[in-house]
Design an enzyme around this catalytic site. Sequence first.
Site, PDB file in Angstrom:
ATOM      1  N   LYS A  60      68.561  63.265 -32.759  1.00 50.33           N
ATOM      2  CA  LYS A  60      69.968  62.847 -32.817  1.00 50.33           C
ATOM      3  C   LYS A  60      70.223  61.646 -31.913  1.00 50.33           C
ATOM      4  O   LYS A  60      71.024  60.764 -32.258  1.00 50.33           O
ATOM      5  CB  LYS A  60      70.880  64.013 -32.438  1.00 50.33           C
ATOM      6  N   ASP A  89      68.781  69.573 -21.714  1.00 52.00           N
ATOM      7  CA  ASP A  89      69.613  70.678 -22.181  1.00 52.00           C
ATOM      8  C   ASP A  89      70.330  71.229 -20.959  1.00 52.00           C
ATOM      9  O   ASP A  89      69.730  71.932 -20.136  1.00 52.00           O
ATOM     10  CB  ASP A  89      68.749  71.755 -22.846  1.00 52.00           C
ATOM     11  N   ASN A 116      79.348  63.546 -19.091  1.00 55.84           N
ATOM     12  CA  ASN A 116      80.282  63.605 -20.207  1.00 55.84           C
ATOM     13  C   ASN A 116      80.071  64.825 -21.095  1.00 55.84           C
ATOM     14  O   ASN A 116      81.021  65.367 -21.655  1.00 55.84           O
ATOM     15  CB  ASN A 116      80.128  62.313 -21.038  1.00 55.84           C
ATOM     16  N   TYR A 203      86.455  78.471 -20.636  1.00 54.03           N
ATOM     17  CA  TYR A 203      86.347  77.010 -20.731  1.00 54.03           C
ATOM     18  C   TYR A 203      87.164  76.338 -19.630  1.00 54.03           C
ATOM     19  O   TYR A 203      86.680  75.426 -18.946  1.00 54.03           O
ATOM     20  CB  TYR A 203      86.826  76.556 -22.106  1.00 54.03           C
ATOM     21  N   LYS A 207      86.131  73.716 -16.556  1.00 59.61           N
ATOM     22  CA  LYS A 207      86.719  72.381 -16.426  1.00 59.61           C
ATOM     23  C   LYS A 207      87.400  72.189 -15.063  1.00 59.61           C
ATOM     24  O   LYS A 207      87.386  71.081 -14.509  1.00 59.61           O
ATOM     25  CB  LYS A 207      87.718  72.141 -17.563  1.00 59.61           C
TER      26      LYS A 207
END
Length: 329
Positions: A60, A89, A116, A203, A207
């Site tokens: 990819k 990973d 990112n 999540y 963050k």
Amino acid sequence: MGAWTQLFPPSPHFTEAQTPSLAGKVFIVTGGNSGVGFELAKILYSKGGNVYVAGRSATKIATAIEEIKAEAARTASSTTGQLQSLTIDLGNLTTIALCVSDFLAKESRLDVLYNNAGLSRQPAGSVTTQGHEIHMGTNCLGPYLLTKLLLPILTKTAESAPENSVRVVFTSSGIIDLAGPPGGVSFAELEPGKHSDDMNRNYSGSKAGNWFLASEFDRRYAKDGIVAVALNPGTLRTPGWNGTPWLMRALMAPIFQPPKMGAYTELWAGLSPDVKSGDGQKFIIPWGRWNTTPKKEHLASLKSKKEGGTGLAVDFFDYCEAQTMEFAA
């Protein structure tokens, strides 16, 4: 600035037009093969930067690099830099030291590390290779270890680079203002078998952790010339929304922005002269500005107990160190 101004931000003011030549500068963009990272890599490359696209799939990454080069050829850009591949990973801590070794074998400087890459909306019970809650493991523990292992080359670069130009950028999210544990992170919920069943809570915790890491790296390594900041890239049409119920996506569609807009937020964080050492306790919002009204509980978490805060960010940094130290060699 509340959620409203983050959902409907003013026009970006730091784009390709304001970006100087990046010739001679080296960047790592994790997740650079898709979404915001892909758009950011395109901009950095178009300005002459040496850009390492880091991701899990070498295939990819190769495809993304081909697409970026093809687009640059179509636009007849004459200032393009270099694009190179790094396999990593972030959900498997054993891959990170190998990735860093690969990078250090090729480069003697690193100007900006863009942490990112990340994942969201993973089912409850999902874990990383090492058994950590998958959002926290992939979004925090992996980037922490990557940043730690790259500190020597970042420090070396800062010795001769312009002041405040060597940076580490952590991609957080606006969800921290809407959901999540009190203070941002719950250590009890990080214990095996005690992870929350709420994917959004998990999540959001990861963050908030990104902001805590940026604040602590910025505070601890300012003496070495390294600046670290965290940002909300924006509400963007990216693969991170895959798996979201159709109705929610339909309701969100009017406010979704293309990934390139998020790249502008990251561009400002990594290159704007308005970002300086000591800004780690601030929070960047779309499309490159400071949040002037962050939640008080987050500000308390960022302060040590001696400063009158809760010391949660310090404790979280130490937690990340303890969980990753055996994989640092």
